[in-house]
Design an enzyme around this catalytic site. Sequence first.
Site, PDB file in Angstrom:
ATOM      1  N   TYR A   1       0.858  -1.183   0.000  1.00  0.00           N
ATOM      2  CA  TYR A   1       0.000   0.000   0.000  1.00  0.00           C
ATOM      3  C   TYR A   1       0.893   1.231   0.000  1.00  0.00           C
ATOM      4  O   TYR A   1       1.894   1.270   0.724  1.00  0.00           O
ATOM      5  CB  TYR A   1      -0.897   0.002   1.240  1.00  0.00           C
ATOM      6  CG  TYR A   1      -1.779   1.222   1.380  1.00  0.00           C
ATOM      7  CD1 TYR A   1      -2.825   1.455   0.498  1.00  0.00           C
ATOM      8  CD2 TYR A   1      -1.575   2.135   2.415  1.00  0.00           C
ATOM      9  CE1 TYR A   1      -3.641   2.576   0.624  1.00  0.00           C
ATOM     10  CE2 TYR A   1      -2.395   3.254   2.561  1.00  0.00           C
ATOM     11  CZ  TYR A   1      -3.421   3.463   1.664  1.00  0.00           C
ATOM     12  OH  TYR A   1      -4.228   4.567   1.799  1.00  0.00           O
TER      13      TYR A   1
ATOM     14  N   ASP B   1       9.352   2.720  -0.443  1.00  0.00           N
ATOM     15  CA  ASP B   1       8.346   3.396   0.373  1.00  0.00           C
ATOM     16  C   ASP B   1       8.582   2.995   1.826  1.00  0.00           C
ATOM     17  O   ASP B   1       8.216   1.912   2.262  1.00  0.00           O
ATOM     18  CB  ASP B   1       6.934   3.003  -0.086  1.00  0.00           C
ATOM     19  CG  ASP B   1       5.860   3.723   0.717  1.00  0.00           C
ATOM     20  OD1 ASP B   1       6.218   4.386   1.717  1.00  0.00           O
ATOM     21  OD2 ASP B   1       4.674   3.607   0.358  1.00  0.00           O
TER      22      ASP B   1
ATOM     23  N   LYS C   1       4.807   9.103   8.972  1.00  0.00           N
ATOM     24  CA  LYS C   1       4.688   8.518  10.318  1.00  0.00           C
ATOM     25  C   LYS C   1       5.784   8.961  11.297  1.00  0.00           C
ATOM     26  O   LYS C   1       5.706  10.060  11.833  1.00  0.00           O
ATOM     27  CB  LYS C   1       4.613   6.996  10.189  1.00  0.00           C
ATOM     28  CG  LYS C   1       3.445   6.609   9.230  1.00  0.00           C
ATOM     29  CD  LYS C   1       2.906   5.244   9.416  1.00  0.00           C
ATOM     30  CE  LYS C   1       1.937   4.891   8.308  1.00  0.00           C
ATOM     31  NZ  LYS C   1       0.579   4.646   8.695  1.00  0.00           N
TER      32      LYS C   1
HETATM   33  N1  PMP Z   1       2.937   4.220   2.262  1.00  0.00           N
HETATM   34  C1  PMP Z   1       2.868   3.277   3.208  1.00  0.00           C
HETATM   35  C2  PMP Z   1       3.853   2.155   3.192  1.00  0.00           C
HETATM   36  C3  PMP Z   1       1.895   3.343   4.198  1.00  0.00           C
HETATM   37  O1  PMP Z   1       1.822   2.392   5.123  1.00  0.00           O
HETATM   38  C4  PMP Z   1       0.992   4.432   4.192  1.00  0.00           C
HETATM   39  C5  PMP Z   1      -0.109   4.572   5.247  1.00  0.00           C
HETATM   40  N2  PMP Z   1      -0.258   3.596   6.132  1.00  0.00           N
HETATM   41  C6  PMP Z   1       1.104   5.383   3.195  1.00  0.00           C
HETATM   42  C7  PMP Z   1       2.082   5.259   2.242  1.00  0.00           C
HETATM   43  C8  PMP Z   1       0.169   6.562   3.141  1.00  0.00           C
HETATM   44  O2  PMP Z   1       0.424   7.407   4.202  1.00  0.00           O
HETATM   45  P1  PMP Z   1      -0.700   8.433   4.741  1.00  0.00           P
HETATM   46  O3  PMP Z   1      -1.761   7.599   5.365  1.00  0.00           O
HETATM   47  O4  PMP Z   1       0.050   9.287   5.699  1.00  0.00           O
HETATM   48  O5  PMP Z   1      -1.168   9.199   3.567  1.00  0.00           O
END
Ligand code: PMP
Length: 431
Positions: free
Chosen positions: A146, A241, A269
Site C-alpha cells: 500500500y 516506500d 509517520k
Molecule cells: N505508504 C505506506 C507504506 C503506508 O503504510 C501508508 C499509510 N499507512 C502510506 C504510504 C500513506 O500514508 P498516509 O496515510 O500518511 O497518507
Amino acid sequence: MKQSNEQSAGLFARANEVIPGGVNSPVRAFRAVGGTPPFISRGSGCRIEDEDGNQYLDFVGSWGPLILGHAHPEVMAEIHEAVDRGTTFGAPCRAEVELAERIVAAYPGIEQVRCVSSGTEAVMSAIRLARGATGRDLIVKFSGCYHGHADHLLVAAGSGLATFGEPSSAGVPGPFASLTRVLPLDDEEGLDAFFQEFGDQVAAVVIEPLPANNGLLIQRRQYLERLRELTRSHGALLVFDEVISGFRVARGGCAELYGITPDLATFGKVIGGGMPVGAFGGRRDVMQHLAPNGPVYQAGTLSGNPVAMAAGLATLEVLEREDGWRRLEDLGMALEEALAPVLDAAPFPVSLVRTGSIFWLSLQPGPPPRAAEAIDGAAADRYRALFSGLQGRGVNMAPSAYEVGFLSLAHRRSDIAAFATALAETLAEVE
Ligand code: PMP
C-alpha cells in the site's frame, strides 16, 4: 475490562450523520471486526483512554508514528514551544532544515529531501518526480503493498482496501491505472520476465521493502537485490516506500537493514512524531528536477510546517539519544519470548511475524507468507474473535487481520506480559 461504550456509540451515531461512515479514514470504522469504534480522548505512554473512560494497552500507536509512545514529554514540550511562536508562516523555517539534515545524515543515498504533509503525498510526489526525471510513464507496484491513496497507486492496493475485498477504488480512471503494473512479491522470475518486456518503459518501481499493509510480508534479501539490479540496468528508479519502516526498523530504514540503496525513498509517520508530515528524498541529480530548480511541479501550503517539524525532530532526537532501535529490537525479542508458549497452545495455528518493533499475528499454518496471494482468507474470521477478546480485556490492536502492530519505547516488559496473558485468555475462549 471494558465497562460501557455509551459515549463512543453516541459520537459514532452523530459522526455517521455528518462524516461518511462516521470516520475520516475507512479502517477506523471497524467494518472488518464489527462493533463500534472507541472514540479516543487521550493517550499517555503505551496507554490510551476512550470517551467512556475505558483504558487500553495500545499496540496501534496511531498506525506507526508514535514510536516513543503517546504524548512523550519531550515531544510535547517541543510542540508547545513551537506553537507559542506561531503555527505556520508559509515561509522557510529553521526546523525544516534541521529535519532534512537529519534524514540526509541517516538514510543511505539521500542527498536532498522535500517535506510534505502525509505519506500519500510523499509517494505521489516521488512518482511524479520519477516520471519527470526519466521521461517515462510506466509505474510498477506490488500486490499487497500500500502506498497511500493517490490515483495511480490505488491499483490492487492493500491496507483498508484489502479488507474490503476490492482490488482498486472507484473513481480512478482506467487510463491512469493502466500506467501502473502490479506484480506479485517474492517472485524473481516474474520480475525478470516483466523487465525483459517492459523494463525500458518503466519510470519507477515502488515497493515497501518491508511490506506491512497486508500482514507483514518479510521479503528475501535476494529478491530485493534482484529488483535493485533490474531497475538499475533498465534505467528505472527504485523507490523504497519507507513510510512505515523509515526510522522505525533502523535509523536508515530498510535501506540500512538490507544494505540496498534505492534511488528515491519516501517517509511519513515516525518523522512527524505524530503530526502530519511526509517526505521524499534521493540523489541530488534526481531531486534537482523539482520546482523551483526543475520542471517537475510540487508544492504545499503547510509543507515543512514548524510545529510538525518540531515534533518530528524531537522524536528523532530521543530515538538517537536513547539507542531507540536497539531497545525496540530487545522489546521485540521479549514479545517473541512471551508469546511463544501462548501461541503454541492456541487452538488454531498462529505465529508471530516480526521485524524490530513491527509485528503481525499470522493466523494460518506453515511458514509466514511472503506474498499477498499466500495469505489464507479464513484468517480474517479468526482475527475477528481475537480482536474482540483482546479489546474486551483492554488491549488495543488494529481492527483488521491485515494490519500490523507496533511496539514503542513506552512499552515495558510488564506490558508485554499483560498482552501475553490477555491473548492466552482470549485464545482459550475462541476454539
Ligand atoms: N505508504 C505506506 C507504506 C503506508 O503504510 C501508508 C499509510 N499507512 C502510506 C504510504 C500513506 O500514508 P498516509 O496515510 O500518511 O497518507
